[in-house]
Scaffold this active site. Sequence first.
Site, PDB file in Angstrom:
ATOM      1  N   GLU A 123       0.560  -1.376   0.178  1.00 32.87           N
ATOM      2  CA  GLU A 123      -0.194  -0.204   0.043  1.00 32.87           C
ATOM      3  C   GLU A 123       0.353   1.399   0.243  1.00 32.87           C
ATOM      4  OE1 GLU A 123      -4.181  -0.406   1.174  1.00 32.87           O
ATOM      5  OE2 GLU A 123      -2.664   1.197   2.478  1.00 32.87           O
ATOM      6  N   CYS A 136       2.856   8.308   1.772  1.00 39.77           N
ATOM      7  CA  CYS A 136       3.188   7.298   2.713  1.00 39.77           C
ATOM      8  C   CYS A 136       3.875   6.075   2.003  1.00 39.77           C
ATOM      9  CB  CYS A 136       2.707   6.917   3.762  1.00 39.77           C
ATOM     10  SG  CYS A 136       2.975   5.314   5.037  1.00 39.77           S
ATOM     11  N   CYS A 143       6.578  -8.089   7.352  1.00 36.27           N
ATOM     12  CA  CYS A 143       7.634  -7.108   7.948  1.00 36.27           C
ATOM     13  C   CYS A 143       8.599  -8.625   9.018  1.00 36.27           C
ATOM     14  CB  CYS A 143       7.248  -5.996   9.315  1.00 36.27           C
ATOM     15  SG  CYS A 143       8.735  -5.378  10.547  1.00 36.27           S
ATOM     16  N   CYS A 147       6.834  -5.921  16.186  1.00 34.39           N
ATOM     17  CA  CYS A 147       5.774  -4.935  17.635  1.00 34.39           C
ATOM     18  C   CYS A 147       4.832  -5.481  17.850  1.00 34.39           C
ATOM     19  CB  CYS A 147       6.618  -3.979  17.156  1.00 34.39           C
ATOM     20  SG  CYS A 147       7.438  -3.450  16.164  1.00 34.39           S
ATOM     21  N   CYS A 150       1.787  -3.569  16.516  1.00 33.57           N
ATOM     22  CA  CYS A 150       1.320  -3.194  14.904  1.00 33.57           C
ATOM     23  C   CYS A 150       0.886  -4.196  14.189  1.00 33.57           C
ATOM     24  CB  CYS A 150       2.906  -3.131  14.714  1.00 33.57           C
ATOM     25  SG  CYS A 150       3.109  -2.655  12.803  1.00 33.57           S
ATOM     26  N   CYS A 382     -10.131   8.228  16.468  1.00 35.97           N
ATOM     27  CA  CYS A 382      -9.243   6.944  16.618  1.00 35.97           C
ATOM     28  C   CYS A 382     -10.743   7.529  17.521  1.00 35.97           C
ATOM     29  CB  CYS A 382      -8.123   7.696  18.070  1.00 35.97           C
ATOM     30  SG  CYS A 382      -7.499   6.264  18.410  1.00 35.97           S
TER      31      CYS A 382
END
Length: 407
Positions: A123, A136, A143, A147, A150, A382
Site C-alpha cells: 500500500e 507514505c 515485516c 512489535c 502493530c 481514533c
Amino acid sequence: MSTALQTSDLVEKTPLERYVAPARPSLVGLARPALAEALGAVGVPPAQRRMRAQQIWNWIYVRGADDFDRMTNVSKELRAALAEKFTLARPEVVAEQVSVDGTRKWLLRLPGEQAGGPPHDVECVYIPDAGRGTLCVSSQVGCTLTCAFCHTGTQRLVRNLTAGEIVGQVMVARDRLGDWPEQTPPEGAIVPSDGGRFVTNIVMMGMGEPLYNFEAVRDALLVVADNEGIGISKRKITLSTSGVVPNIARAGAEIGCMLAVSLHATDDALRDELVPLNRKYPIRELLEACRNYPGLTNAKRITFEYVMLKGVNDSLNHAKALVRLLKGIPAKINLIPFNPWPGTRYECADWEQIEKFSEYIFNAGYSSPVRTPRGRDILAACGQLKSATEKLSARERMALRAMAMTD
Ligand code: SAH
Ligand code: SF4
C-alpha cells in the site's frame, strides 16, 4: 473530520489470479549508471551512454514518461530497441480509495518471489495537508519484526521491495494525481494552494522496517531526492525505524534524510515487550545512535514516535521519563493514537490522557502535534473509530496511522 474511506470507482480491484507479472524489467527506479548499463544492453556505444542515460532519466523522472514513444529526442530505432527489452512500468494499481478529506490510498500489486508464484499487495497512502502533500511509502511486504501493537508485525515477512518498487510508489502517486508537467489532476483532487506539486514529502512509514531493506531503500531515496529528477529534498524525506541501531549510522552517512524513531516506551522492560528489537538494541544504544546522527540541529531534529496505549505507556510519569530521556537530543515528539485491530490486546489511550501527556511535553519545550486542530480531529477519529476500526482492513488502519503522522 470524517475519516470514512470510500472506494472510488476509478480503479477496480482485480482478482489475484488474474495478475500477470511483467515479462520485461522496468527502467523505473534505476539510477543513472544502471540506466547507462541498460543502454549498453541494447547496443548503445559506450561513448554515448552517459548522454543517452541523462535523456532517459529526464523523461522518466522529470516528465513521468510511461511509454518509450514519448521520448521524442530519442531516435525511433533506440526507442524500439528499448521497448523490446524493457518497460517503464510502475507497480500495478489494483485499487484506489479516496477519503472525503482528500487522502488517497493505492493498493499495488507486485510480482511474487518466484516466477509464476502468487503476487503480493502493498500500500501507498497520500495525505494532502495545508501547503504539502505527504506520501507514505512501504519498504517490505510484511515485516520480520513483531512489535506487539502493530498489525503488520503479525504477518510474516514475504519479501523486500526492490528500489524500483519503492520509487514506483512515488511514480504511481504522481501518475494518479496528475503531478507531472502538462498533466491535469483528477476530479476532486485537493490542488496545492501554491499551485505547486502534489507530492512534496515522503515518509517511509508504510509496511516494513526500512532499515532491514537498507540498500534498496537507500538507492530508491537517492533517486527520489535527486534534484535533477523527482527532486524531493532529503529534508522532506523521513525514514522511520523501530531502532536498527547499526543501520541508523549508515542511513545518516549514505542517505542523509530525516530520521524518525519508533520509541514507544521509556524503559527497557516495557520497550522489550512493545518493540522486541529492543532486546537486541536497547534504549541507551538507540539514543546514542540518535545523538550521533549527522547534521542534527534545532532546525533538523529527530522525530520520536510514541504510540499512546491505554494504561501501558500513557501516564504522566511516562511523559516525564520521556522528556528526561530525550534531553540534549534535538527532538520532536509525535504522539500517535493507537489504531486497534482485531485481536489486539491494546486500546487507544483516552483523549483526556493524551491531552495531559501532550501538554506536559509541550510545556517541556517540545512541539506536540496532537495539540493541533488536525491532531484533535485525528484523535477524535481514533475514539470514534474504535468500534469501526475492528472492521477496517490493515490497509485502512495504515492510512489512519499515516494521517496521524503527518504533523
Ligand atoms: N517499521 C517502521 C516504519 C513503519 S510503522 C517503524 O516501526 O518505525 C510507522 C509507525 O506506526 C511506527 O512508529 C509504528 O510503531 C507505528 N504503528 C504501528 N502499528 C500501529 C498502530 N496499530 N497504531 C498506531 N501506530 C502504529
Ligand atoms: Fe515492523 Fe514497524 Fe510494525 Fe514493528 S511497527 S512490526 S518494525 S512495521
